[in-house]
Design a protein around this motif. Sequence first.
Motif, PDB file in Angstrom:
ATOM      1  N   LEU A  21      48.989  43.210  40.993  1.00  0.00           N
ATOM      2  CA  LEU A  21      49.579  42.847  39.707  1.00  0.00           C
ATOM      3  C   LEU A  21      48.560  42.975  38.591  1.00  0.00           C
ATOM      4  O   LEU A  21      47.365  42.712  38.786  1.00  0.00           O
ATOM      5  CB  LEU A  21      50.090  41.392  39.746  1.00  0.00           C
ATOM      6  CG  LEU A  21      51.027  41.024  40.893  1.00  0.00           C
ATOM      7  CD1 LEU A  21      51.231  39.517  40.954  1.00  0.00           C
ATOM      8  CD2 LEU A  21      52.371  41.734  40.729  1.00  0.00           C
ATOM      9  N   GLU A  22      49.038  43.365  37.418  1.00  0.00           N
ATOM     10  CA  GLU A  22      48.188  43.447  36.227  1.00  0.00           C
ATOM     11  C   GLU A  22      48.604  42.351  35.259  1.00  0.00           C
ATOM     12  O   GLU A  22      49.782  42.170  34.987  1.00  0.00           O
ATOM     13  CB  GLU A  22      48.344  44.822  35.560  1.00  0.00           C
ATOM     14  CG  GLU A  22      47.495  44.996  34.309  1.00  0.00           C
ATOM     15  CD  GLU A  22      47.750  46.331  33.625  1.00  0.00           C
ATOM     16  OE1 GLU A  22      47.159  47.337  34.057  1.00  0.00           O
ATOM     17  OE2 GLU A  22      48.553  46.361  32.664  1.00  0.00           O
ATOM     18  N   ALA A  23      47.625  41.599  34.748  1.00  0.00           N
ATOM     19  CA  ALA A  23      47.913  40.511  33.810  1.00  0.00           C
ATOM     20  C   ALA A  23      46.924  40.563  32.656  1.00  0.00           C
ATOM     21  O   ALA A  23      45.915  41.273  32.705  1.00  0.00           O
ATOM     22  CB  ALA A  23      47.809  39.158  34.525  1.00  0.00           C
ATOM     23  N   ASP A  24      47.199  39.793  31.597  1.00  0.00           N
ATOM     24  CA  ASP A  24      46.252  39.649  30.514  1.00  0.00           C
ATOM     25  C   ASP A  24      45.063  38.830  31.015  1.00  0.00           C
ATOM     26  O   ASP A  24      45.218  37.930  31.850  1.00  0.00           O
ATOM     27  CB  ASP A  24      46.932  38.943  29.333  1.00  0.00           C
ATOM     28  CG  ASP A  24      46.105  39.024  28.073  1.00  0.00           C
ATOM     29  OD1 ASP A  24      46.331  39.947  27.270  1.00  0.00           O
ATOM     30  OD2 ASP A  24      45.218  38.159  27.892  1.00  0.00           O
ATOM     31  N   SER A  25      43.868  39.121  30.508  1.00  0.00           N
ATOM     32  CA  SER A  25      42.671  38.436  31.000  1.00  0.00           C
ATOM     33  C   SER A  25      42.703  36.929  30.743  1.00  0.00           C
ATOM     34  O   SER A  25      41.996  36.169  31.417  1.00  0.00           O
ATOM     35  CB  SER A  25      41.413  39.035  30.370  1.00  0.00           C
ATOM     36  OG  SER A  25      41.461  38.915  28.956  1.00  0.00           O
TER      37      SER A  25
END
Length: 219
Positions: free
Chosen positions: A87-91
């Motif tokens: 999954l890709e998320a905001d830092s």
Amino acid sequence: MPIKWVLHWQPNAGHTVNSQILAEVSQCVESINGVKEGKWKATLSFYRPVIKEQANASEFPRDFLGISLPEQPNKYYFVLRGQRLVLEADSTIQTIMEKLQSYKTRVALNFEGFQYQLGDFQLRVGKVVSIQSESLRGIVMEMEYRPISSWEKSHKIMGEFFDIWQEALSKRSLAGHFVHMEPNFGEFGLSGQYTLQHTAVQYATIMLQMIATAQSVRN
């Protein structure tokens, strides 16, 4: 996005990684006309759930990895191996997780070193160190080929370059070699067009391999 292989150093039986090997590897890159461009750094954290009631244990993934990559410092990548998810998320998700206290960081590692340009290839050579102790845990190398973003199409040229690299490194008679472990990206729902999610899965794979190597040395 350019294709990338993430490799890790596999010591020979009875040997461990050390800073001299790292120095020799860096010198080898320069000996084949690699031009040093600057520093790079990635960070990997191993999370475990904070379970207040054992009855709720099954609701949480048993463990997962969080990875920050230099190409996208404002993003954070999660690899859930048991669920085969990336999954890709905001830092900022890291700050949210700290406040929620649902998961705790068990191990945090920095991957850091120098990057080199070699024609259409970019090489990154780095040490793996614990954030808490700075002790050397391993050596990694990223091998990137700029013109191609298809995983399948890149195999021949990446393999050929890797062979050239291994041959150059073998002349230094070091007690070990670099290993490329190719994950099954399809299991994680990733296509043949390369993305940073592919890189995150590769880092998760080599971390597990480094843990297994360290355990076998201790045993």
